[in-house]
Design an enzyme around this catalytic site. Structure first.
Site, PDB file in Angstrom:
ATOM      1  CB  SER A 120      -0.890   0.038   1.243  1.00 20.90           C
ATOM      2  OG  SER A 120      -1.990  -0.781   1.081  1.00 20.90           O
ATOM      3  N   GLY A 180       1.135  -0.160   8.128  1.00 14.54           N
ATOM      4  CA  GLY A 180       1.803   1.122   8.331  1.00 14.54           C
ATOM      5  C   GLY A 180       2.489   1.746   7.135  1.00 14.54           C
ATOM      6  CE  LYS A 214      -9.059  -0.453   0.575  1.00 19.19           C
ATOM      7  NZ  LYS A 214      -7.693  -0.291   0.126  1.00 19.19           N
TER       8      LYS A 214
END
Ligand SMILES: C[S@@+](CC[C@H](N)C(=O)[O-])C[C@H]1O[C@@H](n2cnc3c(N)ncnc32)[C@H](O)[C@@H]1O
Length: 348
Positions: free
Chosen positions: A183, A212, A297
């Protein structure tokens, strides 16, 4: 006519997004489509720096279609076409981009396009003189609308080409071995598209932060991060001196202090309507953040309906923002990312 690139499988989404703006998709292939619209609307989509398209990766004006029986013949055809099209163009000191792209999922096409590019450049050098020295080969179309060469190969012997085009900013990002998740690449891409990033001393709230990656990206830039997630932070985000980890519910979390924070980051696997209605809009309404990057999403939902909802004046996201960009990032899968800055003034 306009030529657009997109992620493979999202041609229909792009066609519908364009239809909502008055452009009709006339032809498409895997990873691209052609559209027609009113001349002023077409010009705006290519030239207006504030224009916004979610599912396109680049948009080019007045594309030409070249096809030849051999690669050599195609190289020659593109040289002739470009020499004629570029004859009247004035090139500034910043130079001009040459962007060679391959349609996705055609085995060997990417490698062949690079060979084609080198052959094309070698052949153009003696034909263009001084102007040729100002060429910049780029892997993606630059975000600033500009004049140069865009060649989009749909097959080994077929291409679309144009001289006036813009990119929408998506690109593959470089990974960091200390980043705790893939991510991380999304937030790096989002900062690049925004042309802004959290700075030294700024405050960031990251909702749904674990493991994180987004917190790490902000903390590495010197920002003070509050990472909200019940899950553990890992790798470079674990025990980072600039990251405070709160194990609470992101929907209930509120920033400290009356001025809130500089940045809201949010990347939760949740119903997009909840993320919009229970996080992003209230945070903007209360002035709890100045800038935001929020990932939605899509899952099995309709990505175009989500984009329309985010842009719909009745739902108010656009009205609350001085800038709003919606993009399907290169590193997004069944997701889209909203990036923006709150409109200053009294909260709603
Ligand atoms: C896709 S991951 C986030 C990845 C993160 N952006 C990164 O770069 O590593 C989604 C996270 O949202 C968290 N999450 C989902 N619902 C939440 C909630 N209501 N409160 C806090 N965290 C939540 C999950 O625990 C999960 O860690």
């Amino acid at each position: 006519m306009l030529l657009h690139g997109c992620k493979p499988g999202f041609e229909e989404a792009l066609a519908r997004e364009l239809a909502g703006m008055g452009h009709l998709a006339t032809k498409r292939g895997r990873g691209w489509l052609l559209s027609t619209g009113a001349p002023a609307a077409e010009t705006a989509l290519v030239e207006d720096i504030g224009a916004d398209l979610c599912f396109a990766t680049f948009t080019a004006a007045a594309p030409a279609w070249l096809e030849a029986s051999s690669v050599n013949a195609l190289t020659g055809a593109l040289r002739d076409w470009f020499a004629a099209a570029f004859r009247t163009v004035r090139v500034g000191d910043a130079g001009w981009p040459a962007v060679f792209l391959a349609a996705p999922e055609i085995e060997g096409l990417g490698g062949r396009v690079r060979v084609f590019r080198d052959a094309w450049l070698a052949g153009m050098a003696p034909r263009m003189g001084r102007v040729f020295r100002l060429v910049r080969t780029e892997d993606v179309a630059p975000m600033t609308p500009g004049t140069g060469l865009l060649a989009y190969f749909t097959e080994f012997n077929q291409l679309h080409t144009a001289t006036r085009f813009r990119g929408w900013g998506q690109r593959r990002m470089r990974d960091d071995p200390q980043a705790p998740s893939r991510s991380y690449l999304k937030i790096e891409e989002a900062f690049l598209i925004m042309g802004r990033e959290p700075g030294q001393g700024e405050t960031v709230t990251d909702l749904g932060a674990a493991p994180g990656g987004w917190s790490y990206a902000a903390a590495q830039r010197g920002a003070q991060v509050t990472a909200v997630d019940n899950g553990p932070l890992k790798a470079g985000a674990a025990n980072h001196p600039l990251i405070e980890h709160l194990k609470t519910d992101a929907f209930k979390h509120r920033p400290e202090g009356e001025h809130g924070c500089d940045w809201l980051l949010c990347d939760m696997i949740e119903d997009p309507r909840r993320v919009l209605g229970e996080i992003l809009l209230p945070w903007l309404d209360h002035g709890w953040c100045r800038r935001f990057v929020v990932n939605f999403k899509v899952g099995h939902g309709d990505p175009v309906a989500l984009v329309e909802r985010l842009r719909d004046p009745r739902h108010g996201l656009a009205a609350r923002c001085a800038t709003l960009r919606l993009r399907q990032l290169h590193h997004d899968r069944e997701e889209i990312t909203a990036m923006g800055e709150r409109r200053l003034g009294p909260p709603f």
